[in-house]
Design a protein around this motif. Sequence first.
Motif, PDB file in Angstrom:
ATOM      1  N   ARG A 166      17.519 -16.929 -33.118  1.00  0.00           N
ATOM      2  CA  ARG A 166      18.634 -16.288 -32.401  1.00  0.00           C
ATOM      3  C   ARG A 166      18.396 -14.781 -32.344  1.00  0.00           C
ATOM      4  O   ARG A 166      17.764 -14.211 -33.239  1.00  0.00           O
ATOM      5  CB  ARG A 166      19.965 -16.532 -33.117  1.00  0.00           C
ATOM      6  CG  ARG A 166      20.411 -17.976 -33.117  1.00  0.00           C
ATOM      7  CD  ARG A 166      20.827 -18.487 -31.734  1.00  0.00           C
ATOM      8  NE  ARG A 166      21.258 -19.863 -31.773  1.00  0.00           N
ATOM      9  CZ  ARG A 166      20.450 -20.931 -31.690  1.00  0.00           C
ATOM     10  NH1 ARG A 166      19.139 -20.762 -31.596  1.00  0.00           N
ATOM     11  NH2 ARG A 166      20.935 -22.150 -31.721  1.00  0.00           N
ATOM     12  N   MET A 167      18.906 -14.181 -31.284  1.00  0.00           N
ATOM     13  CA  MET A 167      18.787 -12.743 -31.120  1.00  0.00           C
ATOM     14  C   MET A 167      20.163 -12.127 -30.884  1.00  0.00           C
ATOM     15  O   MET A 167      20.999 -12.746 -30.219  1.00  0.00           O
ATOM     16  CB  MET A 167      17.911 -12.397 -29.898  1.00  0.00           C
ATOM     17  CG  MET A 167      16.420 -12.470 -30.145  1.00  0.00           C
ATOM     18  SD  MET A 167      15.741 -14.112 -30.429  1.00  0.00           S
ATOM     19  CE  MET A 167      16.199 -14.989 -28.972  1.00  0.00           C
ATOM     20  N   CYS A 168      20.372 -10.920 -31.413  1.00  0.00           N
ATOM     21  CA  CYS A 168      21.564 -10.136 -31.082  1.00  0.00           C
ATOM     22  C   CYS A 168      21.056  -8.934 -30.297  1.00  0.00           C
ATOM     23  O   CYS A 168      20.177  -8.206 -30.788  1.00  0.00           O
ATOM     24  CB  CYS A 168      22.261  -9.635 -32.341  1.00  0.00           C
ATOM     25  SG  CYS A 168      22.871 -10.970 -33.369  1.00  0.00           S
ATOM     26  N   ILE A 169      21.583  -8.766 -29.105  1.00  0.00           N
ATOM     27  CA  ILE A 169      21.122  -7.651 -28.272  1.00  0.00           C
ATOM     28  C   ILE A 169      22.273  -6.687 -28.063  1.00  0.00           C
ATOM     29  O   ILE A 169      23.392  -7.104 -27.733  1.00  0.00           O
ATOM     30  CB  ILE A 169      20.604  -8.170 -26.911  1.00  0.00           C
ATOM     31  CG1 ILE A 169      19.435  -9.126 -27.145  1.00  0.00           C
ATOM     32  CG2 ILE A 169      20.182  -7.017 -26.005  1.00  0.00           C
ATOM     33  CD1 ILE A 169      18.977  -9.853 -25.909  1.00  0.00           C
ATOM     34  N   ALA A 170      21.994  -5.396 -28.282  1.00  0.00           N
ATOM     35  CA  ALA A 170      23.003  -4.370 -28.003  1.00  0.00           C
ATOM     36  C   ALA A 170      22.529  -3.563 -26.802  1.00  0.00           C
ATOM     37  O   ALA A 170      21.457  -2.957 -26.838  1.00  0.00           O
ATOM     38  CB  ALA A 170      23.193  -3.479 -29.228  1.00  0.00           C
ATOM     39  N   VAL A 171      23.314  -3.632 -25.725  1.00  0.00           N
ATOM     40  CA  VAL A 171      22.974  -2.917 -24.482  1.00  0.00           C
ATOM     41  C   VAL A 171      23.865  -1.677 -24.423  1.00  0.00           C
ATOM     42  O   VAL A 171      25.072  -1.787 -24.196  1.00  0.00           O
ATOM     43  CB  VAL A 171      23.236  -3.806 -23.237  1.00  0.00           C
ATOM     44  CG1 VAL A 171      22.778  -3.114 -21.962  1.00  0.00           C
ATOM     45  CG2 VAL A 171      22.582  -5.173 -23.379  1.00  0.00           C
TER      46      VAL A 171
END
Length: 307
Positions: A166-171
């Motif tokens: 799983r990945m957490c992406i902060a844009v």
Amino acid sequence: MNSVTAKAPSSTANLGPGFDVFGLAVDAFFDEITLTKKKQSGITIVTQDDIPTNPESNTAGLVVKNLRTEFKIQDGIEIRIKKGVPAGFGMGSSAASAAATVIAFDKLYGLRLDKNSLVSFAGIGEKASAGSVHYDNVAASVLGGFVIVKTNPLDIIRIDPPTNLRMCIAVPELDVPKKKTKVSRGVIPKKVSLSDSVLNLSNAAAIVAGFMKKDPKLIGSSIIDVIVEPARQHMIPGFAKVKENALKAGAFGVTISGAGPSVIAFSDKSSDLKRICLAMSRGFSSANTKCQTVICKPSTGAKVQTR
Ligand code: HSE
């Protein structure tokens, strides 16, 4: 067949030490492209999104132009574009449009191109935004999963990612320069020390092993880049804090997604992913920057949509 729609996923490139070599398709965002044969000659672009509609400076337009020439196709073609992948944030936005376009074109004209040809044609679209051709995002977006780009001759090696990755992406909400990828490629050192290159190589090799062994922890803990990340991180306000916070919240590894400014944390299904997202948001807040966070998993590649 007169019209084909294809959808392609966002992607993260580099995964730390694999600059221009590694890509991973992620199900955070999708672009949708519809190609329709038209009697009226030439290429026309129809979109509600804020992107160039001149085929020469539009990713999908460039891809269609090249394919038409290569396969001597006379039809006029309308390209309908629905952007879902935010442009200029390191999420493979131009690659997603290029990938969906290639897959739609291949189906519309029954070309049955092999995987390396599909990626090669999609790579041409990247030139519109990055100024140079690189295949890490397009390969991931076309084929899905984790990809390794081998060049000269182009050969894409694809590995199925672990299902629990799983990945957490902060844009971050930032004004990005129009030719962002070109700008962020300009800050990378032209020469690197042998010791840095050995460190990156060992981590890159461990990432590949992590994908082969389906081990998110090995993948995440090998996301260490001493060459490109240090040269680019000044372009992302609060990057050091975002990274530190995400690691403290349990992420296995954190780096810049592609050319940035999004930041990506790698983890697994059993981690507290919401906590990691919150920690990343707080990191950006410490630099007075808002961000959108997305929890995502690896995606399959571009697909023709059947309605
Ligand atoms: N590998 C490329 C870079 C990806 O980091 O410049 C950009 O989309």
